[in-house]
Enzyme design. Sequence first.
Site, PDB file in Angstrom:
ATOM      1  N   HIS A 253       0.852  -1.197   0.000  1.00  0.00           N
ATOM      2  CA  HIS A 253       0.000   0.000   0.000  1.00  0.00           C
ATOM      3  C   HIS A 253       0.884   1.242   0.000  1.00  0.00           C
ATOM      4  CE1 HIS A 253      -3.121   2.883   1.088  1.00  0.00           C
ATOM      5  NE2 HIS A 253      -3.973   1.957   0.675  1.00  0.00           N
TER       6      HIS A 253
ATOM      7  N   ASP B 240      -8.069  -5.097  -0.329  1.00  0.00           N
ATOM      8  CA  ASP B 240      -8.534  -5.971  -1.421  1.00  0.00           C
ATOM      9  C   ASP B 240      -8.207  -7.434  -1.210  1.00  0.00           C
ATOM     10  OD1 ASP B 240      -7.599  -3.239  -3.425  1.00  0.00           O
ATOM     11  OD2 ASP B 240      -9.647  -3.946  -3.104  1.00  0.00           O
TER      12      ASP B 240
HETATM   13  C1  SDX Z   1      -6.158   0.079  -3.135  1.00  0.00           C
HETATM   14  O1  SDX Z   1      -4.272   4.526  -2.247  1.00  0.00           O
HETATM   15  C2  SDX Z   1      -5.231   3.928  -1.641  1.00  0.00           C
HETATM   16  O2  SDX Z   1      -5.644   4.286  -0.534  1.00  0.00           O
HETATM   17  C3  SDX Z   1      -5.835   2.769  -2.402  1.00  0.00           C
HETATM   18  C4  SDX Z   1      -6.889   1.972  -1.641  1.00  0.00           C
HETATM   19  C5  SDX Z   1      -8.152   2.784  -1.416  1.00  0.00           C
HETATM   20  O3  SDX Z   1      -8.883   2.458  -0.458  1.00  0.00           O
HETATM   21  O4  SDX Z   1      -8.433   3.675  -2.261  1.00  0.00           O
HETATM   22  O5  SDX Z   1      -6.366   1.548  -0.394  1.00  0.00           O
HETATM   23  C6  SDX Z   1      -7.313   0.733  -2.439  1.00  0.00           C
HETATM   24  O6  SDX Z   1      -5.893   0.383  -4.260  1.00  0.00           O
HETATM   25  C7  SDX Z   1      -5.316  -0.902  -2.365  1.00  0.00           C
HETATM   26  C8  SDX Z   1      -4.092  -1.429  -3.195  1.00  0.00           C
HETATM   27  C9  SDX Z   1      -4.607  -2.514  -4.144  1.00  0.00           C
HETATM   28  N1  SDX Z   1      -3.520  -2.883  -5.105  1.00  0.00           N
HETATM   29  C10 SDX Z   1      -2.887  -4.082  -5.004  1.00  0.00           C
HETATM   30  O7  SDX Z   1      -3.085  -4.904  -4.110  1.00  0.00           O
HETATM   31  C11 SDX Z   1      -1.908  -4.349  -6.151  1.00  0.00           C
HETATM   32  C12 SDX Z   1      -0.606  -4.928  -5.582  1.00  0.00           C
HETATM   33  N2  SDX Z   1       0.060  -3.854  -4.827  1.00  0.00           N
HETATM   34  C13 SDX Z   1       0.936  -2.993  -5.490  1.00  0.00           C
HETATM   35  O8  SDX Z   1       1.089  -3.023  -6.841  1.00  0.00           O
HETATM   36  C14 SDX Z   1       1.514  -1.826  -4.699  1.00  0.00           C
HETATM   37  O9  SDX Z   1       1.796  -2.271  -3.454  1.00  0.00           O
HETATM   38  C15 SDX Z   1       0.646  -0.577  -4.659  1.00  0.00           C
HETATM   39  C16 SDX Z   1       0.225  -0.159  -6.020  1.00  0.00           C
HETATM   40  C17 SDX Z   1      -0.544  -0.817  -3.800  1.00  0.00           C
HETATM   41  C18 SDX Z   1       1.502   0.538  -4.014  1.00  0.00           C
HETATM   42  O10 SDX Z   1       2.530   0.785  -4.889  1.00  0.00           O
HETATM   43  P1  SDX Z   1       3.678   1.865  -4.566  1.00  0.00           P
HETATM   44  O11 SDX Z   1       3.366   2.607  -3.311  1.00  0.00           O
HETATM   45  O12 SDX Z   1       3.890   2.657  -5.816  1.00  0.00           O
HETATM   46  O13 SDX Z   1       4.909   0.986  -4.223  1.00  0.00           O
HETATM   47  P2  SDX Z   1       5.938   0.386  -5.290  1.00  0.00           P
HETATM   48  O14 SDX Z   1       5.187  -0.217  -6.457  1.00  0.00           O
HETATM   49  O15 SDX Z   1       6.966   1.423  -5.560  1.00  0.00           O
HETATM   50  O16 SDX Z   1       6.593  -0.825  -4.447  1.00  0.00           O
HETATM   51  C19 SDX Z   1       7.610  -0.591  -3.465  1.00  0.00           C
HETATM   52  C20 SDX Z   1       8.424  -1.868  -3.452  1.00  0.00           C
HETATM   53  C21 SDX Z   1       8.909  -2.283  -4.830  1.00  0.00           C
HETATM   54  O17 SDX Z   1      10.090  -3.071  -4.639  1.00  0.00           O
HETATM   55  P3  SDX Z   1      11.554  -2.331  -4.908  1.00  0.00           P
HETATM   56  O18 SDX Z   1      11.488  -1.795  -6.349  1.00  0.00           O
HETATM   57  O19 SDX Z   1      11.643  -1.228  -3.861  1.00  0.00           O
HETATM   58  O20 SDX Z   1      12.563  -3.435  -4.728  1.00  0.00           O
HETATM   59  O21 SDX Z   1       7.617  -2.961  -2.977  1.00  0.00           O
HETATM   60  C22 SDX Z   1       7.456  -3.911  -4.039  1.00  0.00           C
HETATM   61  C23 SDX Z   1       7.832  -3.217  -5.324  1.00  0.00           C
HETATM   62  O22 SDX Z   1       8.341  -4.161  -6.280  1.00  0.00           O
HETATM   63  N3  SDX Z   1       6.021  -4.283  -4.038  1.00  0.00           N
HETATM   64  C24 SDX Z   1       5.563  -5.524  -4.237  1.00  0.00           C
HETATM   65  C25 SDX Z   1       4.159  -5.422  -4.084  1.00  0.00           C
HETATM   66  N4  SDX Z   1       3.828  -4.159  -3.815  1.00  0.00           N
HETATM   67  C26 SDX Z   1       4.988  -3.450  -3.784  1.00  0.00           C
HETATM   68  N5  SDX Z   1       6.197  -6.675  -4.526  1.00  0.00           N
HETATM   69  C27 SDX Z   1       5.400  -7.769  -4.666  1.00  0.00           C
HETATM   70  N6  SDX Z   1       4.041  -7.766  -4.524  1.00  0.00           N
HETATM   71  C28 SDX Z   1       3.401  -6.607  -4.238  1.00  0.00           C
HETATM   72  N7  SDX Z   1       2.068  -6.587  -4.107  1.00  0.00           N
END
Ligand code: SDX
Length: 392
Positions: free
Chosen positions: A271, A328
């Site tokens: 998140h 989710d």
């Molecule tokens: C919602 O914003 C909100 O409030 C949204 C929400 C709402 O109520 O409106 O809460 C609802 O959208 C919840 C999130 C649902 N999405 C997912 O579950 C999709 C999977 N999660 C991600 O793709 C990710 O965690 C996000 C999109 C939720 C957040 O992305 P960020 O903040 O841009 O973080 P990032 O992609 O830069 O990740 C940081 C690190 C990375 O690794 P490094 O490059 O630092 O080595 O964490 C890793 C990412 O690769 N990472 C994951 C991961 N999420 C982040 N690795 C594996 N699996 C994951 N799910």
Amino acid sequence: QSGIITIDPGYKNTGSCESAITYLDGEEGILRYRGYSIEDLAEKADFLEVCYLLIFGELPNKEQLHKFHEDIKAQSIVAEDMKKILDGFPQSAHPMGVLSSLTSALVAFNASSVNVSSEEEMYKAIVKILAKFPVLVAWAHRKKEGLPLEYGDDSLGYVENIVKMMFKKPNKEYKKNPIVINALDKLLILHADHEQNCSTSTVRIVGSSHAGLFASLSAGISALWGPLHGGANQAVIEMLEGIKNDGGDTKKYMAKAKDKNDPFRLMGFGHRVYKNFDPRARIIKKAADEVLGDLGVEDPVLDIAKGLEKEALEDQYFVDRKLYPNVDFYSGIIYRALGIPTEMFTVMFALGRLPGWIAQWREMRLRKEPIGRPRQVYIGENLRPFLDIDKR
Ligand code: SDX
């Protein structure tokens, strides 16, 4: 270019506005709507009360809540011509696409640009969309299921009416199921607002051009559809199903999620704000056990979800990146137990988020926020002479 432009991709360190609606503390995993904790609201309020609270800032008393619901009921008829738009979609159309189109179409059937200087006009537009949106959600569901459309019943509660419009079997008496109604009511409360997430920021920026409320909401629906945002609830179930069909080997998928060369992500994890448990995920995980127990539903993907969560919480890669289950991760398991098809999960998220979008749009307009128009750092070509086509 005058002044220094700092680029902040994804606005990770940028605040877009001041708001009095929702408070998040990502480190502590705290979520409050207008100062009330999400735990209290999920336990003690109903969704219509939370709609009123988010939009108008206070929990309604009995008279206010009754009038709010009566005003909504008075607007619950959707123009018959809207069905022609619905008929234009193939049954295979994704319900989120149907919903965003129907919401835009509402603009054509209703005064779209709201004269916000009149509180009364604003109120009218708000009760209108709170009345019609659930009908559009139910229609999108019945279209997908190939069922005849159902109309609402003014004698029912707000959420019970949604359940009836979605699930009433043709030529069968509507039978109340309090377990389904209470579970859906709680899920809608948990999705109702979340400060400046992607879809809410979309609603605000579209509304900042003084586009109408319905047009701004339609843009929010499209933003929510993305699998990184609201679309994740559908992607989680598809992921869990995939793991189950692949023999249930969660270790293999944990490895994929950590492999930089593999685009696979653990959907429902991570998140932008929460670097602790998403408080909504805690509540939904507990509710999943209760609802499936009450309904007598066995769902093997629930065990896979719990196994995956346990592994991730003990995995250094996830611990280092503070990746926890988000809203989710478990919600789809409850939706499924309620008989909601996977492609409708994000539509249910939109239904829950509707009051938050409305509240944020209203706050932005009442505070007379300027039109959203960020700058950029230009990295393209320098000035160059035009080339005739025969010289290219
Ligand atoms: C919602 O914003 C909100 O409030 C949204 C929400 C709402 O109520 O409106 O809460 C609802 O959208 C919840 C999130 C649902 N999405 C997912 O579950 C999709 C999977 N999660 C991600 O793709 C990710 O965690 C996000 C999109 C939720 C957040 O992305 P960020 O903040 O841009 O973080 P990032 O992609 O830069 O990740 C940081 C690190 C990375 O690794 P490094 O490059 O630092 O080595 O964490 C890793 C990412 O690769 N990472 C994951 C991961 N999420 C982040 N690795 C594996 N699996 C994951 N799910």
